[in-house]
Design an enzyme around this catalytic site. Structure first.
Site, short mmCIF file in Angstrom:
data_model
loop_
_atom_site.label_atom_id
_atom_site.label_comp_id
_atom_site.label_asym_id
_atom_site.label_seq_id
_atom_site.Cartn_x
_atom_site.Cartn_y
_atom_site.Cartn_z
N GLY A 27 1.80 -3.48 -5.40
CA GLY A 27 2.74 -3.18 -4.34
C GLY A 27 2.37 -1.90 -3.63
N ASN A 28 2.67 -1.85 -2.36
CA ASN A 28 2.41 -0.65 -1.57
C ASN A 28 3.25 -0.68 -0.31
OD1 ASN A 28 0.53 -2.38 0.17
ND2 ASN A 28 -0.54 -2.37 -1.80
N SER A 44 -4.16 4.61 -3.97
CA SER A 44 -4.56 3.47 -4.79
C SER A 44 -4.40 3.78 -6.28
CB SER A 44 -6.03 3.12 -4.50
OG SER A 44 -6.41 1.99 -5.24
N SER A 73 -4.38 3.01 -0.69
CA SER A 73 -4.22 1.67 -1.24
C SER A 73 -5.32 0.75 -0.74
CB SER A 73 -2.85 1.11 -0.81
OG SER A 73 -2.81 -0.27 -1.02
N SER A 74 -5.83 -0.09 -1.63
CA SER A 74 -6.91 -1.01 -1.22
C SER A 74 -6.43 -2.01 -0.17
CB SER A 74 -7.47 -1.75 -2.44
OG SER A 74 -6.42 -2.35 -3.16
N ASP A 75 -5.12 -2.18 -0.04
CA ASP A 75 -4.59 -3.10 0.98
C ASP A 75 -4.42 -2.44 2.34
OD1 ASP A 75 -4.33 -5.42 -0.63
OD2 ASP A 75 -2.58 -4.54 -1.60
N HIS A 94 4.05 -4.41 0.83
CA HIS A 94 3.44 -5.53 0.12
C HIS A 94 3.89 -5.46 -1.33
CE1 HIS A 94 0.64 -8.39 -1.44
NE2 HIS A 94 -0.09 -7.48 -2.10
N HIS A 96 4.31 -7.93 -5.20
CA HIS A 96 4.11 -9.18 -5.94
C HIS A 96 5.42 -9.53 -6.64
CE1 HIS A 96 -0.58 -9.21 -6.19
NE2 HIS A 96 -0.16 -8.69 -5.05
N ASP A 119 20.77 -15.22 7.60
CA ASP A 119 21.25 -13.92 8.08
C ASP A 119 20.10 -12.96 8.35
OD1 ASP A 119 23.97 -14.33 8.22
OD2 ASP A 119 24.35 -13.68 6.16
N HIS A 168 -1.32 -15.59 -3.22
CA HIS A 168 -1.31 -14.15 -3.40
C HIS A 168 0.15 -13.67 -3.53
CE1 HIS A 168 -2.91 -10.02 -1.75
NE2 HIS A 168 -2.15 -9.89 -2.80
N TYR A 226 27.94 -9.10 14.65
CA TYR A 226 28.30 -8.82 13.26
C TYR A 226 28.35 -7.31 13.01
CZ TYR A 226 27.84 -8.82 8.17
OH TYR A 226 28.01 -8.61 6.83
#
Ligand SMILES: [Zn+2]
Length: 232
Positions: A27-28, A44, A73-75, A94, A96, A119, A168, A226
């Protein structure tokens, strides 16, 4: 540099962990300062319980490090493709998270089975096409971003602020990184509800487009009614 944004990105990353959306170092979260053209992103492989604001990395939109001593981060290349393609984005997340990842691994979009989903997401949460061996072998993270952008050729990223990358996991976004964390949390909730709905009744149908539009558009867009007016 960008101290306020740095703090917001740190809080966003810690919040992913606190909400159970990012296990281990998966996650990042990142945010972009549009005027400066700079991105703040998680370093990372640093465990969430040891992450400090100064560990975050600032890069330009080409991924060149502008400030920070750690590797980003590698992403990062996926985030950069999304920021370049979708100008309204202020933050990208991101994770998982379990149920969203289950749908991604099953190769299925998340159908809109109820108004909880409607919603926040204007239709089924889309899933990307599989990447080719060449796309995986070279510039994999950047190509992940391109696969997402291709999937959005006929979608509005501000009406659909999440995507599943097949095999993924999910990417979510919003006007700010704090919004993107909220979206990741909501995505996990609707992914779990849709999974349980399908388990209880495999014949259950998605809600009608009339009900989908009613719920999404009463909260979003120019005719939203709303909640309280912005001035309250
Ligand atoms: Zn991932």
């Amino acid at each position: 540099m960008l101290a306020t944004l740095r703090d917001e990105v740190l809080r966003a990353n810690l919040e992913l962990s606190r909400r159970g959306l990012a296990l281990f170092t998966f996650g990042n979260a990142s945010a972009i300062a549009r005027n400066e053209g700079l991105v703040v992103i998680k370093p990372s492989g640093v465990p969430y319980d040891r992450m400090r604001a100064e560990d975050l990395v600032i890069t330009d939109l080409d991924g060149q490090i502008v400030e920070g001593t750690m590797r980003p981060s590698s992403d990062l290349p996926t985030h950069l493709v999304l920021y370049r393609a979708f100008p309204a984005l202020g933050g990208v997340v991101h994770t998982h998270s379990h149920y969203a990842t289950v749908w991604a691994q099953a190769g299925r979009e998340i159908p809109c089975m109820g108004t909880t989903h409607a919603d926040y997401f204007h239709g089924p949460v889309p899933i990307t096409e599989p990447m080719t061996s060449e796309e995986i072998a070279s510039r994999y993270e950047e190509n992940t971003g391109h696969a997402i952008v291709r999937r959005f050729c006929e979608l509005d990223p501000m009406a659909m602020s999440a995507v599943l990358v097949v095999g993924h996991a999910s990417f979510c976004w919003g006007p700010t990184v704090t919004d993107a964390v909220e979206t990741a949390s909501l995505l996990e909730t609707v992914a779990r509800m849709a999974y349980d709905t399908a388990a209880l009744n495999p014949q259950a149908s998605p809600i009608s487009s009339a009900l989908l539009d009613k719920h999404f558009l009463r909260k979003h867009g120019k005719n939203a009614y709303y909640g309280q007016p912005k001035s309250v």
